[in-house]
Scaffold this active site. Structure first.
Site, PDB file in Angstrom:
ATOM      1  N   HIS A   1       6.993   8.009  -0.033  1.00 53.01           N
ATOM      2  CA  HIS A   1       7.697   6.739  -0.252  1.00 53.01           C
ATOM      3  C   HIS A   1       8.521   6.310   0.955  1.00 53.01           C
ATOM      4  O   HIS A   1       8.967   5.170   1.035  1.00 53.01           O
ATOM      5  CB  HIS A   1       8.593   6.844  -1.485  1.00 53.01           C
TER       6      HIS A   1
ATOM      7  N   ASP B   1      13.208   1.566   6.654  1.00 50.35           N
ATOM      8  CA  ASP B   1      12.981   1.653   5.214  1.00 50.35           C
ATOM      9  C   ASP B   1      11.491   1.782   4.969  1.00 50.35           C
ATOM     10  O   ASP B   1      10.703   1.065   5.598  1.00 50.35           O
ATOM     11  CB  ASP B   1      13.485   0.365   4.541  1.00 50.35           C
TER      12      ASP B   1
END
Ligand code: ADQ
Length: 463
Positions: free
Chosen positions: A163, A372
């Site tokens: 992720h 991110d």
């Protein structure tokens, strides 16, 4: 457990939270989250099991059935929680994989705990999975599980999804245990990344640091299998969010919120876990300067920033929390009137309805991470904001920027550049804003978390 599962998800946390009623009875409630929502139908259809930690250290919980699938709790001692989770996962891997925006710490005893806990997860999964079952391992806390699991159960089909970003080779090489981690991941048949750059970094690393043969996106593990590395950008339940934002409850809440904020002309909104990767210091400084220079008027503009408490016992996070408190306090003492702070800062988590209400009323959504993996907040805003009049300011260093190209893109390290773009987003001609927002909505509604799971699992089945 009665029957073994044909589909197993393995993640650091279980998808359920324990709730204890007043009379002391214990129940488990599904925790809200995109991953659970997307995978639950597959879990029920295939007789699935979810392997993960239940959230309480030093406690063993027996497996149980929940909403049509099995829950397999993996125990962690308090010391393991500190060393495997807070330590190796969140103070070594997390900063290293996010461009070292904070300094990664390397401790041998953290690594030992990481190894022990990964093995425990692999063993629990090997016991829960039926013959030839499909297993999907999630995220950076469990990088070693694919290989460990393959050794225990060569009959399984093993997928892994990361992720967070996969770093460039120059950073990854710092890791004293780099060899074990690469081999750990290579135990999977399919490794998914958020963006193509992550898959490329991984393949380049394998090519230069191992002897395995790499052909296009596949790594041939001699005498065993081929591990394929590809990008699968994660998304959200777009329609679910849009519908939620249109419920009378959320509309009423957004009106109450507007009232509370004094019906400002412009609302800037930031929503993050309180994490140093999210670029909060830079964002707050940029907004503060715009107020101080009089480019934004606190009489008609407010910056609402909410930050969920996160990893509060890890040193860097304590420091960040203090820094942000100080920064916001300093700015608010310079600008804004009595009872009308320029920055309205809330250090708390909120229910999804409140999140949707905030997304509804925000004119400019500000998402400025330094790095991110994806950033779902950007997508949630696009799905929830009811009109095409909103504006999304998005960091080029969020995975989401690869898809949300029509956002107002910023480099969060460039404060002046960011200030210019924030002003542009707030004052742009409506037709420009609308054109961008229409394109963003098309992207977000056309790529949902359901499709993400189908694409990954479809490719895994075909391996
Ligand atoms: P996170 O780093 O947690 O996830 P993000 O993708 O933005 O980051 O997801 C945060 C979630 O928390 C969102 O669903 C958001 O609505 C919610 N949230 C944030 N602040 C909140 C608050 N104050 N109250 C309630 N809810 C709040 C990691 C990676 C990301 C990647 C995701 C999914 O770091 O890059 O996008 O996993 O793969």
């Amino acid at each position: 457990m009665s029957e073994r599962a044909r589909f197993v998800v393995v993640a650091n946390r279980l998808p359920v939270d324990r709730v204890v009623a007043d009379d002391g009875t214990v129940d488990w409630r599904t925790s809200p989250g995109g991953l659970v929502t997307a995978l639950e139908p597959v879990m029920r259809r295939m007789g699935g099991a979810w392997v993960g930690w239940h959230g309480a250290p030093d406690e063993t919980v027996a497996p149980f059935q929940h909403d049509g699938y099995s829950i397999v709790p993996v125990p962690l001692s308090a010391e393991e929680y500190e060393e495997y989770y807070e330590g190796f996962s969140n103070a070594t891997l997390w900063p290293l994989f996010h461009d070292t925006v904070a300094f990664p710490e390397f401790h041998r005893e953290w690594w030992d705990a990481y190894l022990t806990v990964n093995r425990r997860f692999a063993v629990a999964t090997a016991e829960a999975a039926g013959d030839g079952a499909t297993v999907w391992v999630q995220d950076y806390q469990l990088l070693l599980v694919p290989q460990m699991l393959r050794e225990l159960r060569p009959d399984l089909k093993i997928g892994f999804f990361l992720h967070i970003p996969f770093p460039p080779i120059e950073l990854f090489q710092q890791l004293p245990w780099r060899g074990q981690i690469i081999e750990g991941l290579l135990g999977a048949d399919l490794v998914g990344f958020q963006v193509p750059g992550g898959a490329q970094n991984f393949l380049r690393l394998v090519r230069t640091r191992t002897r395995h043969r790499v052909e296009r996106d596949g790594v041939r593990i001699a005498g065993s299998h081929t591990c394929v590395a590809r990008a699968y950008p994660i998304s959200i339940d777009s329609q679910g969010f849009a519908d939620l934002a249109e419920t009378p409850e959320v509309i009423a809440e957004s009106e109450a919120l507007l009232e509370e904020l004094g019906h400002p002309k412009t609302i800037f909104l930031g929503v993050d876990r309180l994490d140093y990767t999210k670029g909060l210091r830079q964002r707050i400084r940029a907004m503060g300067e715009l107020f101080e220079e009089g480019k934004l008027d606190p009489a008609d503009t407010v910056f609402l920033q909410v930050a969920t408490p996160s990893r509060e016992r890890v040193e860097e996070y304590k420091k960040l929390r203090d820094d942000i408190d100080l920064l916001v306090g300093r700015i608010n003492s310079h600008v804004g009137g009595v009872g009308r702070p320029a920055i309205s800062y809330l250090h708390a988590g909120f229910p999804r309805t409140t999140m949707a209400a905030m997304y509804r009323i925000a004119n400019v959504m500000v998402v400025t991470p330094l790095r991110d993996g994806m950033n779902l907040v950007a997508k949630e805003y696009v799905a929830c904001h009811p009109s095409t009049n909103g504006a999304l300011v998005l960091s080029e260093f969020a995975g989401a920027a690869k898809e949300l190209k029509q956002a107002y893109i910023v480099n969060p390290y460039d404060l002046n550049g960011m200030k210019d773009v924030l002003m542009q987003a707030a004052t742009d001609a409506p037709r420009n804003r609308q054109r961008r927002m229409r394109a963003l909505k098309k992207q977000v509604f056309g790529h949902t978390i359901e499709q993400w799971a189908d694409n990954f699992l479809g490719d895994l089945e075909g391996r």
